[in-house]
Structure formats: structure tokens, C-alpha cells
Design a protein around this motif. Structure first.
Motif, PDB file in Angstrom:
ATOM      1  N   ALA A  58       0.828  -1.209   0.000  1.00  0.00           N
ATOM      2  CA  ALA A  58       0.000   0.000   0.000  1.00  0.00           C
ATOM      3  C   ALA A  58       0.861   1.258   0.000  1.00  0.00           C
ATOM      4  N   GLU A  59       0.350   2.299  -0.630  1.00  0.00           N
ATOM      5  CA  GLU A  59       0.979   3.620  -0.562  1.00  0.00           C
ATOM      6  C   GLU A  59       0.572   4.331   0.716  1.00  0.00           C
ATOM      7  N   SER A  60      -0.651   4.028   1.211  1.00  0.00           N
ATOM      8  CA  SER A  60      -1.105   4.672   2.441  1.00  0.00           C
ATOM      9  C   SER A  60      -2.049   3.760   3.212  1.00  0.00           C
ATOM     10  N   ALA A  61      -2.126   4.029   4.510  1.00  0.00           N
ATOM     11  CA  ALA A  61      -3.030   3.321   5.411  1.00  0.00           C
ATOM     12  C   ALA A  61      -3.539   4.321   6.436  1.00  0.00           C
ATOM     13  N   LYS A  62      -4.815   4.195   6.754  1.00  0.00           N
ATOM     14  CA  LYS A  62      -5.436   5.123   7.700  1.00  0.00           C
ATOM     15  C   LYS A  62      -6.162   4.345   8.789  1.00  0.00           C
ATOM     16  N   VAL A  63      -5.979   4.795  10.033  1.00  0.00           N
ATOM     17  CA  VAL A  63      -6.687   4.236  11.180  1.00  0.00           C
ATOM     18  C   VAL A  63      -7.618   5.320  11.719  1.00  0.00           C
ATOM     19  N   THR A  64      -8.899   4.999  11.806  1.00  0.00           N
ATOM     20  CA  THR A  64      -9.878   5.908  12.393  1.00  0.00           C
ATOM     21  C   THR A  64     -10.498   5.206  13.590  1.00  0.00           C
ATOM     22  N   LEU A  65     -10.491   5.875  14.733  1.00  0.00           N
ATOM     23  CA  LEU A  65     -11.091   5.332  15.936  1.00  0.00           C
ATOM     24  C   LEU A  65     -11.985   6.403  16.535  1.00  0.00           C
ATOM     25  N   ILE A  66     -13.274   6.117  16.597  1.00  0.00           N
ATOM     26  CA  ILE A  66     -14.219   7.104  17.131  1.00  0.00           C
ATOM     27  C   ILE A  66     -15.169   6.440  18.117  1.00  0.00           C
ATOM     28  N   GLU A  67     -15.677   7.249  19.024  1.00  0.00           N
ATOM     29  CA  GLU A  67     -16.726   6.820  19.938  1.00  0.00           C
ATOM     30  C   GLU A  67     -17.929   7.705  19.683  1.00  0.00           C
TER      31      GLU A  67
END
Length: 130
Positions: A58-67
Motif C-alpha cells: 500500500a501507498e497509504s493506510a489510515k486508522v480511524t477510531l471514534i466513539e
């Protein structure tokens, strides 16, 4: 807490595994979880990012963590080569996906994996905050 630990993990991986651009949007969820839940969340994110680095190209990876409304959502996305989920899951040497699934089950959550060859992968995890 878990929020800072995930931010540090993302930063360390970004610094050490360039050219993959790894970034995140992490809510402060420290007051919602016990220590066992925090450890499982950390290990899930760590395993997903490790798989991206090792296999996704991958060129990029994103982690999103929300409540939101006492539901914690984790979204881990990459733009890599993708994979066939059932092929990987049924490979007895491939423990990573099974471990992630077990950790999500421990959190009383749901796991959805969308992956298409040459189109990237998205892990979507949701579980109740305690």
C-alpha cells in the motif's frame, strides 16, 4: 491510555516503514475501556497495520477510531493489493485474521472486512463501550 498508545504506534510505523504513509484520526476513548479491552484494541490495530506493511504493498493506510453513542468504531483502510478473505482465512498457517476475529469477539463486537484484489482493504470493527 489506549488513544495515546495508538497514536504512538501509528507514528512509529510511519517513521520506520516509509514510503507507506500511515496516519490516523484517534478519538480520546480512555475513559470507556478496561485494560483488557485496551490491550485487545491495540493488538487488533497492530496486527492490521503489520499485515498492511508486510503484504498490502500500500501507498497509504489510515486508522480511524471514534466513539459515538457508546459505540466504538475502528476503521483501518489501505490502498494496497487486497486479498481473498476466505482463501487467507482458511489457510491454517495464517493466524492473523483468526486472532483479529477472536479479539473482536472478546470485545463483543462485529468485524467486517472488505477486500478486493488490487483495490485495497477495509477492516471495520464496532463494539459497545463499557
Amino acid at each position: 491510555g489506549i488513544s495515546k498508545a495508538l497514536e504512538n504506534l501509528i507514528h512509529q510505523l510511519y517513521e520506520n516503514y516509509k514510503p507507506t504513509y500511515i496516519f490516523g484520526e484517534i478519538d480520546d476513548i480512555n475513559t470507556f475501556l478496561n485494560q483488557n479491552q485496551e490491550v485487545n484494541i491495540f493488538r487488533i490495530v497492530q496486527e492490521c497495520l503489520s499485515n498492511i506493511i508486510k503484504h498490502a504493498k500500500a501507498e497509504s493506510a489510515k486508522v480511524t477510531l471514534i466513539e459515538k453513542d457508546n459505540i466504538i468504531s475502528i476503521l483501518i483502510q489501505d490502498n494496497g493489493v487486497g486479498f481473498d478473505f476466505s482463501e487467507k482465512y482458511n489457510d491454517f498457517k495464517s493466524l492473523g485474521l483468526k486472532t483479529i476475529k477472536e479479539r473482536v469477539r472478546f470485545l463483543k463486537g462485529t468485524l467486517k472486512i472488505d477486500s478486493t484484489k488490487n483495490s485495497g482493504t477495509t477492516f471495520s470493527i464496532k463494539f459497545p463501550a463499557t
